[in-house]
Design a protein around this motif. Sequence first.
Motif, PDB file in Angstrom:
ATOM      1  N   SER A 129      70.317  61.817  26.222  1.00  0.00           N
ATOM      2  CA  SER A 129      71.002  60.708  25.562  1.00  0.00           C
ATOM      3  C   SER A 129      70.214  60.387  24.303  1.00  0.00           C
ATOM      4  O   SER A 129      68.981  60.385  24.322  1.00  0.00           O
ATOM      5  N   ASN A 130      70.929  60.145  23.230  1.00  0.00           N
ATOM      6  CA  ASN A 130      70.280  59.861  21.954  1.00  0.00           C
ATOM      7  C   ASN A 130      70.592  58.431  21.541  1.00  0.00           C
ATOM      8  O   ASN A 130      71.750  58.007  21.579  1.00  0.00           O
ATOM      9  N   TYR A 131      69.555  57.731  21.154  1.00  0.00           N
ATOM     10  CA  TYR A 131      69.657  56.324  20.791  1.00  0.00           C
ATOM     11  C   TYR A 131      69.237  56.134  19.337  1.00  0.00           C
ATOM     12  O   TYR A 131      68.391  56.853  18.827  1.00  0.00           O
ATOM     13  N   ARG A 132      69.832  55.151  18.726  1.00  0.00           N
ATOM     14  CA  ARG A 132      69.445  54.740  17.370  1.00  0.00           C
ATOM     15  C   ARG A 132      68.908  53.329  17.481  1.00  0.00           C
ATOM     16  O   ARG A 132      69.601  52.428  17.974  1.00  0.00           O
ATOM     17  N   LEU A 133      67.680  53.140  17.023  1.00  0.00           N
ATOM     18  CA  LEU A 133      67.030  51.831  17.049  1.00  0.00           C
ATOM     19  C   LEU A 133      66.906  51.331  15.619  1.00  0.00           C
ATOM     20  O   LEU A 133      66.266  51.975  14.786  1.00  0.00           O
ATOM     21  N   LEU A 134      67.546  50.217  15.333  1.00  0.00           N
ATOM     22  CA  LEU A 134      67.484  49.605  14.007  1.00  0.00           C
ATOM     23  C   LEU A 134      66.416  48.540  14.009  1.00  0.00           C
ATOM     24  O   LEU A 134      66.233  47.838  15.000  1.00  0.00           O
ATOM     25  N   GLY A 135      65.719  48.414  12.897  1.00  0.00           N
ATOM     26  CA  GLY A 135      64.672  47.410  12.860  1.00  0.00           C
ATOM     27  C   GLY A 135      64.060  47.221  11.498  1.00  0.00           C
ATOM     28  O   GLY A 135      64.641  47.591  10.466  1.00  0.00           O
ATOM     29  N   HIS A 136      62.870  46.643  11.520  1.00  0.00           N
ATOM     30  CA  HIS A 136      62.112  46.349  10.302  1.00  0.00           C
ATOM     31  C   HIS A 136      60.660  46.710  10.554  1.00  0.00           C
ATOM     32  O   HIS A 136      60.134  46.481  11.638  1.00  0.00           O
ATOM     33  N   ARG A 137      60.037  47.252   9.521  1.00  0.00           N
ATOM     34  CA  ARG A 137      58.607  47.502   9.594  1.00  0.00           C
ATOM     35  C   ARG A 137      58.012  47.335   8.205  1.00  0.00           C
ATOM     36  O   ARG A 137      58.676  47.600   7.202  1.00  0.00           O
ATOM     37  N   PRO A 138      56.778  46.878   8.135  1.00  0.00           N
ATOM     38  CA  PRO A 138      56.158  46.724   6.823  1.00  0.00           C
ATOM     39  C   PRO A 138      55.892  48.095   6.205  1.00  0.00           C
ATOM     40  O   PRO A 138      55.758  49.089   6.910  1.00  0.00           O
ATOM     41  N   HIS A 139      55.849  48.129   4.900  1.00  0.00           N
ATOM     42  CA  HIS A 139      55.486  49.363   4.212  1.00  0.00           C
ATOM     43  C   HIS A 139      54.611  49.018   3.021  1.00  0.00           C
ATOM     44  O   HIS A 139      54.531  47.861   2.595  1.00  0.00           O
ATOM     45  N   ALA A 140      53.932  50.027   2.495  1.00  0.00           N
ATOM     46  CA  ALA A 140      53.047  49.802   1.354  1.00  0.00           C
ATOM     47  C   ALA A 140      53.862  49.279   0.178  1.00  0.00           C
ATOM     48  O   ALA A 140      54.956  49.756  -0.091  1.00  0.00           O
ATOM     49  N   ARG A 141      53.331  48.291  -0.482  1.00  0.00           N
ATOM     50  CA  ARG A 141      54.030  47.736  -1.649  1.00  0.00           C
ATOM     51  C   ARG A 141      53.858  48.665  -2.842  1.00  0.00           C
ATOM     52  O   ARG A 141      52.795  49.231  -3.057  1.00  0.00           O
ATOM     53  N   LEU A 142      54.915  48.809  -3.585  1.00  0.00           N
ATOM     54  CA  LEU A 142      54.846  49.612  -4.787  1.00  0.00           C
ATOM     55  C   LEU A 142      54.175  48.792  -5.886  1.00  0.00           C
ATOM     56  O   LEU A 142      54.392  47.589  -5.998  1.00  0.00           O
TER      57      LEU A 142
END
Length: 149
Positions: A129-142
């Motif tokens: 079974s394949n799942y898609r998890l939507l979310g938010h994560r921090p990333h390096a600022r440009l």
Amino acid sequence: MSVTAEVIDSLARLLTEQYVAVYRPDGVYAAGETAITDTVMPEQPNRVVCLTVYGVEESAALTDCAFAVQVRTRAGPDPREVAALDEDVFTVLHGLRHLALPTARITLARRVSTAPLGADTVGRLERTSNYRLLGHRPHARLEYEEPRP
């Protein structure tokens, strides 16, 4: 710990808390247990829930992200047994909302596909079974650069 490892660890712990299977990071399981593993399907025990993150989408400008997670289940030779294990996982993960990880937040999980995989070399049936998890994560600022005239 990487965010990918956090996703696997958090889902494994959640499935353990909901009595679907047992997660032991050291990978040592008793013969009668249903194991939860990270990426690798072990030879034993017979019943396994194997979690694999196989894709991550991230925005270059936003904190939005999406994780693709394969849940591969294995049980005995009776197709109803592996279907029931897959359904137990579905009951916990599909529609999951607001899962807080140390470095990310999952806002919604949903199953996008499921299929039988047939039997392994000793006759134990498998499903995916394949799942898609939507979310938010921090990333390096440009770095901001002043426009050139």
